[in-house]
Design a protein around this motif. Structure first.
Motif, PDB file in Angstrom:
ATOM      1  N   PHE A  17      29.691 -60.480  23.833  1.00  0.00           N
ATOM      2  CA  PHE A  17      30.907 -61.376  25.372  1.00  0.00           C
ATOM      3  C   PHE A  17      30.778 -60.988  26.483  1.00  0.00           C
ATOM      4  N   GLY A  18      30.080 -60.456  26.583  1.00  0.00           N
ATOM      5  CA  GLY A  18      30.400 -58.722  27.670  1.00  0.00           C
ATOM      6  C   GLY A  18      31.324 -57.938  27.940  1.00  0.00           C
ATOM      7  N   VAL A  19      31.851 -57.782  26.656  1.00  0.00           N
ATOM      8  CA  VAL A  19      32.661 -56.295  26.675  1.00  0.00           C
ATOM      9  C   VAL A  19      32.915 -55.979  25.960  1.00  0.00           C
ATOM     10  N   ASN A  20      33.028 -54.633  25.529  1.00  0.00           N
ATOM     11  CA  ASN A  20      33.209 -53.362  25.040  1.00  0.00           C
ATOM     12  C   ASN A  20      33.686 -54.154  24.190  1.00  0.00           C
ATOM     13  N   ILE A  21      33.239 -54.762  22.431  1.00  0.00           N
ATOM     14  CA  ILE A  21      34.564 -55.610  21.593  1.00  0.00           C
ATOM     15  C   ILE A  21      35.323 -54.486  20.616  1.00  0.00           C
ATOM     16  N   PHE A  22      35.399 -52.858  20.454  1.00  0.00           N
ATOM     17  CA  PHE A  22      36.294 -51.968  20.195  1.00  0.00           C
ATOM     18  C   PHE A  22      37.101 -52.014  21.011  1.00  0.00           C
ATOM     19  N   GLN A  27      41.264 -59.962  14.961  1.00  0.00           N
ATOM     20  CA  GLN A  27      42.141 -60.587  13.804  1.00  0.00           C
ATOM     21  C   GLN A  27      40.854 -61.076  13.328  1.00  0.00           C
ATOM     22  N   THR A  28      41.109 -61.009  11.327  1.00  0.00           N
ATOM     23  CA  THR A  28      40.594 -61.644  10.234  1.00  0.00           C
ATOM     24  C   THR A  28      40.711 -63.064  11.160  1.00  0.00           C
ATOM     25  N   THR A  29      39.613 -63.760   9.897  1.00  0.00           N
ATOM     26  CA  THR A  29      39.914 -64.647   9.923  1.00  0.00           C
ATOM     27  C   THR A  29      40.479 -65.098   8.565  1.00  0.00           C
ATOM     28  N   GLY A  30      40.049 -63.951   7.398  1.00  0.00           N
ATOM     29  CA  GLY A  30      39.957 -64.667   6.478  1.00  0.00           C
ATOM     30  C   GLY A  30      39.142 -64.871   5.521  1.00  0.00           C
ATOM     31  N   LYS A  31      37.733 -65.883   6.309  1.00  0.00           N
ATOM     32  CA  LYS A  31      36.979 -66.179   6.025  1.00  0.00           C
ATOM     33  C   LYS A  31      35.682 -64.951   5.612  1.00  0.00           C
ATOM     34  N   ARG A  32      34.859 -64.990   4.915  1.00  0.00           N
ATOM     35  CA  ARG A  32      33.168 -63.973   5.282  1.00  0.00           C
ATOM     36  C   ARG A  32      31.790 -64.921   5.113  1.00  0.00           C
ATOM     37  N   VAL A  33      30.740 -64.506   5.777  1.00  0.00           N
ATOM     38  CA  VAL A  33      30.108 -65.413   5.567  1.00  0.00           C
ATOM     39  C   VAL A  33      28.695 -64.438   5.261  1.00  0.00           C
ATOM     40  N   ASP A  54      39.935 -62.497  27.980  1.00  0.00           N
ATOM     41  CA  ASP A  54      40.514 -63.337  29.183  1.00  0.00           C
ATOM     42  C   ASP A  54      41.333 -64.737  29.015  1.00  0.00           C
ATOM     43  N   GLY A  55      42.699 -64.419  28.051  1.00  0.00           N
ATOM     44  CA  GLY A  55      42.803 -66.068  27.394  1.00  0.00           C
ATOM     45  C   GLY A  55      42.243 -66.785  26.426  1.00  0.00           C
ATOM     46  N   GLN A  56      40.654 -66.351  26.713  1.00  0.00           N
ATOM     47  CA  GLN A  56      39.665 -67.109  25.490  1.00  0.00           C
ATOM     48  C   GLN A  56      39.684 -66.227  24.094  1.00  0.00           C
ATOM     49  N   ILE A  57      39.689 -67.214  22.873  1.00  0.00           N
ATOM     50  CA  ILE A  57      39.507 -66.588  21.454  1.00  0.00           C
ATOM     51  C   ILE A  57      37.801 -67.125  21.464  1.00  0.00           C
ATOM     52  N   HIS A  58      37.532 -66.007  20.968  1.00  0.00           N
ATOM     53  CA  HIS A  58      36.085 -65.656  20.256  1.00  0.00           C
ATOM     54  C   HIS A  58      36.166 -65.275  18.778  1.00  0.00           C
ATOM     55  N   GLY A  71      27.242 -54.768  13.054  1.00  0.00           N
ATOM     56  CA  GLY A  71      25.834 -55.573  13.611  1.00  0.00           C
ATOM     57  C   GLY A  71      26.837 -56.783  13.231  1.00  0.00           C
ATOM     58  N   PHE A  72      26.191 -57.454  14.840  1.00  0.00           N
ATOM     59  CA  PHE A  72      27.373 -58.804  15.372  1.00  0.00           C
ATOM     60  C   PHE A  72      26.737 -60.225  15.023  1.00  0.00           C
ATOM     61  N   TYR A  73      27.191 -60.722  14.586  1.00  0.00           N
ATOM     62  CA  TYR A  73      26.902 -62.488  14.432  1.00  0.00           C
ATOM     63  C   TYR A  73      27.711 -63.763  15.191  1.00  0.00           C
ATOM     64  N   LEU A  74      26.525 -65.024  15.926  1.00  0.00           N
ATOM     65  CA  LEU A  74      28.028 -65.566  16.447  1.00  0.00           C
ATOM     66  C   LEU A  74      27.387 -67.015  16.025  1.00  0.00           C
ATOM     67  N   LYS A  75      28.231 -67.603  15.480  1.00  0.00           N
ATOM     68  CA  LYS A  75      27.851 -69.356  15.279  1.00  0.00           C
ATOM     69  C   LYS A  75      27.308 -70.273  16.165  1.00  0.00           C
ATOM     70  N   ARG A  76      26.364 -70.386  15.630  1.00  0.00           N
ATOM     71  CA  ARG A  76      25.479 -71.145  16.951  1.00  0.00           C
ATOM     72  C   ARG A  76      25.262 -72.753  16.283  1.00  0.00           C
ATOM     73  N   THR A  77      25.726 -74.074  17.679  1.00  0.00           N
ATOM     74  CA  THR A  77      25.578 -74.961  16.922  1.00  0.00           C
ATOM     75  C   THR A  77      24.809 -76.326  17.168  1.00  0.00           C
ATOM     76  N   ASN A  78      24.171 -76.704  16.428  1.00  0.00           N
ATOM     77  CA  ASN A  78      22.910 -77.521  17.225  1.00  0.00           C
ATOM     78  C   ASN A  78      23.717 -78.192  18.268  1.00  0.00           C
ATOM     79  N   GLU A  79      23.557 -78.161  19.052  1.00  0.00           N
ATOM     80  CA  GLU A  79      23.732 -78.938  20.567  1.00  0.00           C
ATOM     81  C   GLU A  79      22.875 -79.892  21.424  1.00  0.00           C
TER      82      GLU A  79
END
Length: 84
Positions: A17-22, A27-33, A54-58, A71-79
């Motif tokens: 997301f353009g930043v050092n994520i560390f 915060q955990t969402t309690g989900k696993r994939v 910056d005030g947005q949840i990712h 390793g990092f994964y993002l959820k993609r939507t079929n737009e």
């Protein structure tokens, strides 16, 4: 929707997301994939996390591929546009 590989990096040094994520409080969402390592094609089960930047949840899935290599994964939507 599917979780897609985004990037990887050593513990403490990975840009997401353009930043050092560390540098952020995960915060955990309690989900696993289930995801697949893009190089060795091994299956992994990673936790889904969220951070506020910056005030947005990712949200992202993250876990260690090997000791201190994340390793990092993002959820993609079929737009697709749907014609009326």
């Amino acid at each position: 929707m599917a979780w897609e590989y985004e990037t990887f990096g050593p513990d403490g040094q990975c840009k997401l997301f353009g930043v050092n994520i560390f540098d952020y409080d995960w915060q955990t969402t309690g989900k696993r994939v289930k995801v697949q390592d893009p190089i060795y094609h091994q299956d992994h089960t990673f936790e889904v996390w969220q951070v506020e930047i910056d005030g947005q949840i990712h949200r992202f899935a993250a876990g260690e591929f090997s000791n201190c290599v994340w390793g990092f994964y993002l959820k993609r939507t079929n737009e697709r546009s749907v014609a009326p």
